[in-house]
Design an enzyme around this catalytic site. Sequence first.
Site, PDB file in Angstrom:
ATOM      1  N   LYS A 110       3.877 -14.927   3.248  1.00 35.41           N
ATOM      2  CA  LYS A 110       3.838 -15.844   2.096  1.00 35.41           C
ATOM      3  C   LYS A 110       5.297 -16.034   1.671  1.00 35.41           C
ATOM      4  CE  LYS A 110       1.779 -18.287  -1.047  1.00 35.41           C
ATOM      5  NZ  LYS A 110       1.302 -19.638  -0.700  1.00 35.41           N
ATOM      6  N   ASP A 125      -5.238  -6.586   5.752  1.00 32.18           N
ATOM      7  CA  ASP A 125      -6.489  -6.040   5.209  1.00 32.18           C
ATOM      8  C   ASP A 125      -7.427  -7.182   4.819  1.00 32.18           C
ATOM      9  OD1 ASP A 125      -8.369  -4.363   4.138  1.00 32.18           O
ATOM     10  OD2 ASP A 125      -7.185  -3.758   2.399  1.00 32.18           O
ATOM     11  N   ASP A 136     -11.151  -8.904   6.890  1.00 30.20           N
ATOM     12  CA  ASP A 136     -12.518  -8.980   6.344  1.00 30.20           C
ATOM     13  C   ASP A 136     -13.066 -10.388   6.556  1.00 30.20           C
ATOM     14  OD1 ASP A 136     -12.586  -6.317   5.426  1.00 30.20           O
ATOM     15  OD2 ASP A 136     -13.579  -6.883   3.568  1.00 30.20           O
ATOM     16  N   ASP A 138      -2.344 -18.267   2.913  1.00 32.93           N
ATOM     17  CA  ASP A 138      -3.411 -19.108   2.341  1.00 32.93           C
ATOM     18  C   ASP A 138      -3.864 -20.161   3.351  1.00 32.93           C
ATOM     19  OD1 ASP A 138      -0.818 -20.027   2.036  1.00 32.93           O
ATOM     20  OD2 ASP A 138      -1.149 -20.995   0.105  1.00 32.93           O
ATOM     21  N   TYR A 165       0.807  -1.216   0.000  1.00 35.92           N
ATOM     22  CA  TYR A 165       0.000   0.000   0.000  1.00 35.92           C
ATOM     23  C   TYR A 165       0.845   1.272   0.000  1.00 35.92           C
ATOM     24  CZ  TYR A 165      -3.930  -3.125   0.997  1.00 35.92           C
ATOM     25  OH  TYR A 165      -4.881  -4.126   0.943  1.00 35.92           O
TER      26      TYR A 165
HETATM   27  P1  ATP Z   1     -13.471  -0.371   1.646  1.00 38.12           P
HETATM   28  O1  ATP Z   1     -12.861  -0.754   0.331  1.00 38.12           O
HETATM   29  O2  ATP Z   1     -13.688   1.091   1.830  1.00 38.12           O
HETATM   30  O3  ATP Z   1     -12.836  -1.035   2.834  1.00 38.12           O
HETATM   31  P2  ATP Z   1     -15.353  -2.441   1.281  1.00 38.12           P
HETATM   32  O4  ATP Z   1     -15.226  -2.715  -0.161  1.00 38.12           O
HETATM   33  O5  ATP Z   1     -14.689  -3.366   2.260  1.00 38.12           O
HETATM   34  O6  ATP Z   1     -14.927  -0.939   1.599  1.00 38.12           O
HETATM   35  P3  ATP Z   1     -17.673  -1.796   2.712  1.00 38.12           P
HETATM   36  O7  ATP Z   1     -17.997  -0.404   2.381  1.00 38.12           O
HETATM   37  O8  ATP Z   1     -16.997  -1.996   3.999  1.00 38.12           O
HETATM   38  O9  ATP Z   1     -16.873  -2.406   1.528  1.00 38.12           O
HETATM   39  O10 ATP Z   1     -18.993  -2.667   2.677  1.00 38.12           O
HETATM   40  C1  ATP Z   1     -19.201  -3.845   1.910  1.00 38.12           C
HETATM   41  C2  ATP Z   1     -20.600  -4.333   2.192  1.00 38.12           C
HETATM   42  O11 ATP Z   1     -20.669  -4.836   3.540  1.00 38.12           O
HETATM   43  C3  ATP Z   1     -21.666  -3.238   2.141  1.00 38.12           C
HETATM   44  O12 ATP Z   1     -22.139  -3.017   0.870  1.00 38.12           O
HETATM   45  C4  ATP Z   1     -22.707  -3.771   3.093  1.00 38.12           C
HETATM   46  O13 ATP Z   1     -23.531  -4.715   2.447  1.00 38.12           O
HETATM   47  C5  ATP Z   1     -21.892  -4.466   4.164  1.00 38.12           C
HETATM   48  N1  ATP Z   1     -21.609  -3.561   5.289  1.00 38.12           N
HETATM   49  C6  ATP Z   1     -20.493  -2.872   5.497  1.00 38.12           C
HETATM   50  N2  ATP Z   1     -20.589  -2.137   6.618  1.00 38.12           N
HETATM   51  C7  ATP Z   1     -21.812  -2.374   7.121  1.00 38.12           C
HETATM   52  C8  ATP Z   1     -22.528  -1.901   8.247  1.00 38.12           C
HETATM   53  N3  ATP Z   1     -21.992  -1.047   9.135  1.00 38.12           N
HETATM   54  N4  ATP Z   1     -23.778  -2.362   8.454  1.00 38.12           N
HETATM   55  C9  ATP Z   1     -24.338  -3.243   7.619  1.00 38.12           C
HETATM   56  N5  ATP Z   1     -23.720  -3.725   6.522  1.00 38.12           N
HETATM   57  C10 ATP Z   1     -22.476  -3.296   6.266  1.00 38.12           C
END
Ligand code: ATP
Length: 361
Positions: free
Chosen positions: A192, A249, A253, A225, A135
């Site tokens: 990795k 990151d 998730d 992985d 990043y």
């Molecule tokens: P970024 O790239 O900015 O980290 P991201 O691609 O990880 O963002 P997010 O914006 O975090 O995506 O959200 C992805 C999906 O997860 C959203 O479209 C929604 O469906 C769900 N989501 C994220 N945050 C919430 C929340 N606080 N409450 C409910 N659903 C959420």
Amino acid sequence: MPNPKRIAVIPGDGIGPEVMPEAVKVLTASGANLELSHFDWGADRFLAEGVTVPQDGFTALDRDFDAILVGAFGDPRVPSNIHAKEILLGMRFKMDLYANVRPVRLLDSSLCPLKGATPADIDFVVIRENTEGMYSDVGGVFKQGTPDEIAVQEDINTRKGVERIVRYAFDYCERHSKHDGTQRERVLMCDKSNAMTHAGGLWQRVFKEVSEEYPQITTQHMYVDALCLQMVRDPRQFDVIVTNNMFGDIITDLAAGLQGGLGMAASGNIHPGKTSMFEPVHGSAPPIAGKKMANPFGAILTAAMMLSHLGLKEQAEKIEAAVLEAVKQKRTTHDLGGALTTSESGDWLAERVAVGSAQSR
Ligand code: ATP
């Protein structure tokens, strides 16, 4: 009465300005002695004035505040995402907030997609390097738009950067208990290094060297992985995980999925002794923005994490206990199986926290 802790509140974009007022409500209800200042950094201001970060913005944050509470950045009206990069990555990189701390805790079995998983099975922390790696945006594009186009994205790993994040993870392990009260005792380094031998080699050597200073802590290693597989098969084996910027990151998730989704996950961007920044793991979530359905718990747990960092542990614990109760009673937004809107969910929590505050006075 001690001076109030000075907090810069930056709601940002998308669901950021929806969840942040709920976090502020709950912070106020907790009785914590805080002085909040609101900042309008984000897409609206960028589109109106062309400003992402006002001049000396980071210097002022560092100088004038004890902590920063952020919502989220990212807006479809700014396809380049330039404002989000300059604000968020700017804070992390320019303020040198090198440790991204992401606790992964399952509050209630009903939130976890894994069969039979209980809160005792999922209680670990990911310590993500926050200022280097893929990043850093070092590299370039050559011969763009031609069939010979070349894109280079460098993975920057410095001895100093790797050493300080690995040491942070061991120190964290030494200083923290799990939620059942038992001492944390294992640090796992995730890389990795079988494929990325140069950077991986540095991480391996530094991890080994630093671990020798902490003989009481058990060390583990996994390729990223394999770690993804294990996180789903047997998350109980994890305690403290340290890894680079990109792997951190991605795996957080996945880890958020174990604790009920992105709406539940909190994080802190920390440089010990300096003004640190706290933000929910989720982004601005454009598809659900403006629909009153964003779960505010990630932002609220992030606020609690900030209080803990500032030494206001009693107030932080009150907030965490109220969130646990809300989950158990299904006083939640739809993503967690409840029927409340974002603000109704924040109201319920704030009321609960305020009752706890009145009782403890
Ligand atoms: P970024 O790239 O900015 O980290 P991201 O691609 O990880 O963002 P997010 O914006 O975090 O995506 O959200 C992805 C999906 O997860 C959203 O479209 C929604 O469906 C769900 N989501 C994220 N945050 C919430 C929340 N606080 N409450 C409910 N659903 C959420």
